[in-house]
Design an enzyme around this catalytic site. Structure first.
Site, PDB file in Angstrom:
ATOM      1  CE  LYS A  13      -1.943  -0.978   3.941  1.00  0.00           C
ATOM      2  NZ  LYS A  13      -1.122  -2.160   4.304  1.00  0.00           N
ATOM      3  NE  ARG A  88      -3.812  -0.957  10.325  1.00  0.00           N
ATOM      4  CZ  ARG A  88      -2.755  -0.504   9.652  1.00  0.00           C
ATOM      5  NH1 ARG A  88      -2.730   0.701   9.170  1.00  0.00           N
ATOM      6  NH2 ARG A  88      -1.730  -1.296   9.475  1.00  0.00           N
ATOM      7  NE  ARG A 127       8.171  -2.520   5.842  1.00  0.00           N
ATOM      8  CZ  ARG A 127       6.869  -2.327   6.041  1.00  0.00           C
ATOM      9  NH1 ARG A 127       6.153  -1.715   5.125  1.00  0.00           N
ATOM     10  NH2 ARG A 127       6.290  -2.764   7.133  1.00  0.00           N
ATOM     11  NE  ARG A 161       7.063  -0.285   9.810  1.00  0.00           N
ATOM     12  CZ  ARG A 161       5.908  -0.223   9.154  1.00  0.00           C
ATOM     13  NH1 ARG A 161       5.852   0.368   7.960  1.00  0.00           N
ATOM     14  NH2 ARG A 161       4.816  -0.732   9.674  1.00  0.00           N
ATOM     15  NE  ARG A 172       2.718  -4.755  11.201  1.00  0.00           N
ATOM     16  CZ  ARG A 172       3.664  -4.466  10.314  1.00  0.00           C
ATOM     17  NH1 ARG A 172       4.887  -4.932  10.461  1.00  0.00           N
ATOM     18  NH2 ARG A 172       3.396  -3.709   9.281  1.00  0.00           N
TER      19      ARG A 172
END
Ligand code: AP5
Length: 214
Positions: A13, A88, A127, A161, A172
């Protein structure tokens, strides 16, 4: 045009919202980025958000809704904006509808990023992010031109992160399935949902987004 990007953590996203924002000159409103900015300045809101984010839990609705309510009134949102990571939960979606109605506006399109869990884990754990400018890379699929150097600002030292560690990632994904996935039905009923496959190369995903938002 008001567009929502809906999809699991790691579905792409943020990457695609940035590209669409550049192409259409609509701001990208990422609630995750807003919280990370607050965390970097150690504001009260940031410290509160961090306690939830580090565990992979959602920040309470009231905090997020108030933050977005202020942001969408900014003049740069006049011609349209892209909501990346918001809403969300169903209460967040209802609050957004209500607020936009009060501004004589409404969500135009919701793009659903569809992708398998296995690929999400690969994307999230690989990531790397630039702590200076926020540019996003991947150890395999989007390597920086020079190892560990940010292509955009030249900063040395790309970081993982805190919430991209394997143990948090699984929570998550669970939270997405339980609390966010019900929004698929919410927007389907409103006739605003367009699904795209997020499991394609970057350019193919972007082409599908352009088609879904035209
Ligand atoms: P947030 O920052 O919004 O995280 P997220 O939704 O979990 O999404 P991500 O940023 O992890 O992934 P993405 O879909 O943007 O993927 P990306 O483009 O980076 O939220 C973080 C936390 O903040 C939440 O857990 C929560 O605590 C809190 N929060 C935020 N909003 C909230 C809200 N509304 N309510 C309550 N709490 C909230 O891509 C991922 C990786 O894949 C990158 O490395 C990228 O290079 C790579 N990649 C992308 N596309 C491709 C492709 N097509 N092919 C190969 N690799 C790709």
């Amino acid at each position: 045009m008001i567009i929502i990007f809906l999809g699991a953590p790691g579905s792409g996203k943020g990457t695609q919202a940035k590209q669409l924002s550049d192409a259409r000159s609509w701001p990208q409103l990422s609630t995750g980025d807003m919280f990370r900015e607050h965390i970097s300045t150690k504001s009260d809101l940031g410290m509160k958000a961090k306690s939830f984010m580090d565990k992979g839990e959602l920040v309470p609705d009231s905090v997020v809704v108030d933050m977005v309510a202020v942001r969408v009134k900014n003049p740069d949102c006049k011609n349209g904006f892209i909501l990346d990571g918001f809403p969300r939960t169903t209460p967040q979606a209802e609050a957004l509808d209500l607020q936009l109605k009060g501004m004589s506006r409404a969500v135009d399109r919701v793009v659903l990023f569809e992708i398998e869990n296995e690929e999400l884990v690969r994307r999230l754990t690989g990531r790397r992010t630039c702590p200076k400018c926020g540019s996003v890379f991947h150890l395999v699929s989007k390597k920086p031109q020079v190892e560990d150097l940010c292509d955009s600002c030249g900063h040395k030292g790309l970081k993982q992160r805190d919430d991209d560690r394997a143990d948090v990632v699984h929570n998550r994904l669970d939270v997405y399935r339980k609390q966010t996935a019900p929004l698929i039905g919410y927007y389907q009923k409103q006739g605003k949902l367009r699904s795209i496959s997020a499991d394609q190369d970057f350019d193919a995903v972007f082409r599908d987004i352009i088609e879904a938002t035209s």
